[in-house]
Design a protein around this motif. Structure first.
Motif, PDB file in Angstrom:
ATOM      1  N   ALA B  39       0.859  -1.176   0.000  1.00 42.66           N
ATOM      2  CA  ALA B  39       0.000   0.000   0.000  1.00 42.66           C
ATOM      3  C   ALA B  39       0.903   1.236   0.000  1.00 42.66           C
ATOM      4  CB  ALA B  39      -0.903  -0.020   1.225  1.00 42.66           C
ATOM      5  N   ALA B  40       0.350   2.366  -0.344  1.00 45.71           N
ATOM      6  CA  ALA B  40       1.134   3.593  -0.482  1.00 45.71           C
ATOM      7  C   ALA B  40       1.908   3.889   0.800  1.00 45.71           C
ATOM      8  CB  ALA B  40       0.218   4.766  -0.824  1.00 45.71           C
ATOM      9  N   GLY B  41       3.231   4.025   0.663  1.00 45.79           N
ATOM     10  CA  GLY B  41       4.064   4.395   1.800  1.00 45.79           C
ATOM     11  C   GLY B  41       4.169   3.336   2.878  1.00 45.79           C
ATOM     12  N   ARG B  42       3.778   2.112   2.562  1.00 46.18           N
ATOM     13  CA  ARG B  42       3.788   1.059   3.569  1.00 46.18           C
ATOM     14  C   ARG B  42       4.787  -0.043   3.229  1.00 46.18           C
ATOM     15  NH1 ARG B  42      -0.980   1.441   6.496  1.00 46.18           N
ATOM     16  NH2 ARG B  42       0.039   0.083   7.994  1.00 46.18           N
ATOM     17  N   GLY B  43       4.787  -1.080   4.076  1.00 47.64           N
ATOM     18  CA  GLY B  43       5.744  -2.157   3.906  1.00 47.64           C
ATOM     19  C   GLY B  43       5.320  -3.187   2.873  1.00 47.64           C
ATOM     20  N   LEU B  44       6.095  -4.248   2.794  1.00 45.41           N
ATOM     21  CA  LEU B  44       5.887  -5.316   1.834  1.00 45.41           C
ATOM     22  C   LEU B  44       5.068  -6.420   2.485  1.00 45.41           C
ATOM     23  CD1 LEU B  44       9.559  -5.379   0.579  1.00 45.41           C
ATOM     24  CD2 LEU B  44       7.621  -4.541  -0.727  1.00 45.41           C
ATOM     25  N   GLN B  45       3.837  -6.570   2.014  1.00 43.89           N
ATOM     26  CA  GLN B  45       2.974  -7.615   2.552  1.00 43.89           C
ATOM     27  C   GLN B  45       3.112  -8.852   1.673  1.00 43.89           C
ATOM     28  OE1 GLN B  45      -1.260  -7.084   2.024  1.00 43.89           O
ATOM     29  NE2 GLN B  45      -1.738  -8.261   3.864  1.00 43.89           N
ATOM     30  N   LEU B  46       3.616  -9.932   2.237  1.00 40.56           N
ATOM     31  CA  LEU B  46       3.785 -11.161   1.475  1.00 40.56           C
ATOM     32  C   LEU B  46       2.427 -11.805   1.232  1.00 40.56           C
ATOM     33  CD1 LEU B  46       5.654 -13.273   0.195  1.00 40.56           C
ATOM     34  CD2 LEU B  46       5.819 -14.356   2.444  1.00 40.56           C
ATOM     35  N   LEU B  47       2.107 -12.048  -0.031  1.00 40.79           N
ATOM     36  CA  LEU B  47       0.834 -12.667  -0.406  1.00 40.79           C
ATOM     37  C   LEU B  47       1.001 -14.168  -0.637  1.00 40.79           C
ATOM     38  CD1 LEU B  47      -0.432  -9.992  -2.960  1.00 40.79           C
ATOM     39  CD2 LEU B  47      -1.008 -10.178  -0.529  1.00 40.79           C
ATOM     40  N   PHE B  48       1.953 -14.520  -1.480  1.00 43.83           N
ATOM     41  CA  PHE B  48       2.184 -15.916  -1.834  1.00 43.83           C
ATOM     42  C   PHE B  48       3.681 -16.140  -2.015  1.00 43.83           C
ATOM     43  CE2 PHE B  48      -2.208 -16.990  -2.656  1.00 43.83           C
ATOM     44  CZ  PHE B  48      -2.761 -15.809  -3.102  1.00 43.83           C
ATOM     45  N   TYR B  49       4.123 -17.344  -1.716  1.00 44.82           N
ATOM     46  CA  TYR B  49       5.464 -17.718  -2.123  1.00 44.82           C
ATOM     47  C   TYR B  49       5.479 -19.176  -2.519  1.00 44.82           C
ATOM     48  CZ  TYR B  49       6.698 -19.839   2.447  1.00 44.82           C
ATOM     49  OH  TYR B  49       6.763 -20.608   3.574  1.00 44.82           O
ATOM     50  N   SER B  50       6.445 -19.486  -3.366  1.00 42.11           N
ATOM     51  CA  SER B  50       6.478 -20.798  -3.980  1.00 42.11           C
ATOM     52  C   SER B  50       7.915 -21.297  -4.087  1.00 42.11           C
ATOM     53  CB  SER B  50       5.846 -20.738  -5.373  1.00 42.11           C
ATOM     54  OG  SER B  50       6.059 -21.939  -6.074  1.00 42.11           O
ATOM     55  N   ILE B  51       8.117 -22.566  -3.737  1.00 44.12           N
ATOM     56  CA  ILE B  51       9.449 -23.158  -3.855  1.00 44.12           C
ATOM     57  C   ILE B  51       9.536 -24.095  -5.053  1.00 44.12           C
ATOM     58  CG2 ILE B  51       9.952 -22.925  -1.408  1.00 44.12           C
ATOM     59  CD1 ILE B  51       9.389 -25.959  -1.165  1.00 44.12           C
ATOM     60  N   GLY B  52       8.421 -24.288  -5.734  1.00 44.95           N
ATOM     61  CA  GLY B  52       8.449 -25.154  -6.913  1.00 44.95           C
ATOM     62  C   GLY B  52       7.072 -25.200  -7.553  1.00 44.95           C
ATOM     63  N   ILE B  53       7.017 -25.858  -8.707  1.00 45.26           N
ATOM     64  CA  ILE B  53       5.744 -25.979  -9.411  1.00 45.26           C
ATOM     65  C   ILE B  53       4.717 -26.642  -8.495  1.00 45.26           C
ATOM     66  CG2 ILE B  53       4.575 -27.096 -11.348  1.00 45.26           C
ATOM     67  CD1 ILE B  53       7.148 -26.787 -12.934  1.00 45.26           C
ATOM     68  N   ASP B  54       3.564 -26.017  -8.401  1.00 44.93           N
ATOM     69  CA  ASP B  54       2.454 -26.521  -7.585  1.00 44.93           C
ATOM     70  C   ASP B  54       2.776 -26.548  -6.086  1.00 44.93           C
ATOM     71  OD1 ASP B  54       1.635 -28.871 -10.211  1.00 44.93           O
ATOM     72  OD2 ASP B  54       0.881 -26.847  -9.852  1.00 44.93           O
ATOM     73  N   GLN B  55       3.812 -25.848  -5.670  1.00 50.07           N
ATOM     74  CA  GLN B  55       4.134 -25.724  -4.245  1.00 50.07           C
ATOM     75  C   GLN B  55       4.034 -24.252  -3.883  1.00 50.07           C
ATOM     76  OE1 GLN B  55       8.000 -27.961  -4.627  1.00 50.07           O
ATOM     77  NE2 GLN B  55       7.288 -28.851  -2.701  1.00 50.07           N
ATOM     78  N   LEU B  64      -7.454 -13.381  -3.671  1.00 56.79           N
ATOM     79  CA  LEU B  64      -6.422 -13.568  -4.678  1.00 56.79           C
ATOM     80  C   LEU B  64      -5.937 -15.008  -4.656  1.00 56.79           C
ATOM     81  CD1 LEU B  64      -4.319 -10.355  -3.932  1.00 56.79           C
ATOM     82  CD2 LEU B  64      -5.912 -10.680  -5.820  1.00 56.79           C
ATOM     83  N   SER B  65      -5.396 -15.445  -5.778  1.00 55.89           N
ATOM     84  CA  SER B  65      -4.792 -16.766  -5.848  1.00 55.89           C
ATOM     85  C   SER B  65      -3.523 -16.676  -6.680  1.00 55.89           C
ATOM     86  CB  SER B  65      -5.757 -17.778  -6.462  1.00 55.89           C
ATOM     87  OG  SER B  65      -6.087 -17.404  -7.787  1.00 55.89           O
ATOM     88  N   ALA B  66      -2.667 -17.667  -6.546  1.00 56.35           N
ATOM     89  CA  ALA B  66      -1.431 -17.694  -7.310  1.00 56.35           C
ATOM     90  C   ALA B  66      -1.247 -19.068  -7.919  1.00 56.35           C
ATOM     91  CB  ALA B  66      -0.238 -17.334  -6.428  1.00 56.35           C
ATOM     92  N   SER B  67      -0.599 -19.087  -9.059  1.00 59.05           N
ATOM     93  CA  SER B  67      -0.300 -20.350  -9.715  1.00 59.05           C
ATOM     94  C   SER B  67       1.114 -20.301 -10.279  1.00 59.05           C
ATOM     95  CB  SER B  67      -1.312 -20.639 -10.828  1.00 59.05           C
ATOM     96  OG  SER B  67      -1.267 -19.630 -11.831  1.00 59.05           O
ATOM     97  N   ARG B  68       1.695 -21.465 -10.423  1.00 60.78           N
ATOM     98  CA  ARG B  68       3.047 -21.583 -10.973  1.00 60.78           C
ATOM     99  C   ARG B  68       3.022 -22.705 -12.012  1.00 60.78           C
ATOM    100  NH1 ARG B  68       8.665 -21.655  -7.453  1.00 60.78           N
ATOM    101  NH2 ARG B  68      10.109 -21.934  -9.201  1.00 60.78           N
ATOM    102  N   PRO B  69       2.551 -22.373 -13.207  1.00 66.34           N
ATOM    103  CA  PRO B  69       2.415 -23.422 -14.222  1.00 66.34           C
ATOM    104  C   PRO B  69       3.738 -23.932 -14.766  1.00 66.34           C
ATOM    105  CG  PRO B  69       1.832 -21.268 -15.100  1.00 66.34           C
ATOM    106  CD  PRO B  69       2.036 -21.085 -13.633  1.00 66.34           C
ATOM    107  N   GLN B  70       4.768 -23.108 -14.692  1.00 65.77           N
ATOM    108  CA  GLN B  70       6.107 -23.507 -15.125  1.00 65.77           C
ATOM    109  C   GLN B  70       7.103 -23.095 -14.052  1.00 65.77           C
ATOM    110  OE1 GLN B  70       7.094 -22.544 -19.277  1.00 65.77           O
ATOM    111  NE2 GLN B  70       4.966 -21.908 -19.566  1.00 65.77           N
TER     112      GLN B  70
END
Lengths: 113, 113
Positions: B39-55, B64-70
């Motif tokens: 958000a404006a002037g604010r910190g980094l809010q982690l939404l999603f993280y991934s260590i591999g495909i489908d992880q 919101l959703s996240a995908s890692r097709p490759q």
């Protein structure tokens, strides 16, 4: 896991003065301590980092110091200039199996002429 | 050398419309990938993280959703945007080891109207 606490949240300094930002971490196994600078509307970018085998690292007007005993590391900016105005973030990492990166809440630095 | 591409740079979307932000990394394999919102002037809010495909790990309950097709592609999506989804979205990658920095994409400025 790792909690990274960053202070202060805002810092206003007169041009030419020094600025110091401090981050504390909880995991004694942490070995890498980077700092990022984010200019308005831009992406955060690494400006300096330090590893646990040294206590201080300098790069021109910026330096990072590490106190492993107290579990904190600090960013020092000397002879501040208007272009130093930005948000600065420290980084830590969780020790869960995924090694998720975490960032401090950020410090808004304003350098006034 | 490694590069990260994120697009689009700016986006204006009506409430209730879908969203798709894409991020790709070149020059490395099996990166850890992250989506942050700021958000404006604010910190980094982690939404999603991934260590591999489908992880993929979701950090914050949201529409919101996240995908890692490759291996080197990370997509942030929404079926129906809310006004509160407005913000600056940053994709990032890291090497995944214990001593690693983050590399950020250019960011996407999303305005939901």
């Amino acid at each position: 896991g790792e909690n990274v606490e960053q202070h202060p949240s805002t810092l206003s300094v007169q041009e030419g003065d020094s600025a110091v930002i401090k981050c504390t971490y909880s995991d004694s196994a942490s070995n890498y301590f980077p700092w990022y600078k984010q200019e308005l509307g831009k992406r955060p970018q690494l400006i300096i980092d330090i590893r646990s085998n040294v206590g201080e690292k300098k790069d021109q007007r910026i330096a990072v110091t590490l106190n492993k005993t107290a579990k904190h590391f600090s960013l020092h900016i000397t002879e501040t200039q208007p272009e130093d105005s930005a948000v600065y973030f420290c980084q830590g990492m969780t020790t869960d199996s995924w090694g998720k990166l975490q960032f401090g809440a950020g410090t808004q630095v304003v350098v006034t002429p | 050398s490694q590069t990260i591409h994120q697009w689009p740079a700016t986006l204006v979307q009506p409430v209730g419309s879908p969203l798709s932000l894409e991020c790709t990394v070149e020059g490395t394999s099996n990166p850890n990938l992250y989506w942050y919102r700021q958000a404006a002037g604010r910190g980094l809010q982690l939404l999603f993280y991934s260590i591999g495909i489908d992880q993929i790990s979701s950090e914050v309950p949201q529409n919101l959703s996240a995908s890692r097709p490759q291996d080197r592609q990370f997509i942030l999506s929404s079926k129906k945007l809310l006004l509160s989804d407005s913000g600056f979205y940053l994709c990032a990658w890291s090497g995944g080891g214990p001593d690693t920095e983050a590399f950020f994409g250019q960011g996407t400025r999303l305005t939901v109207v």
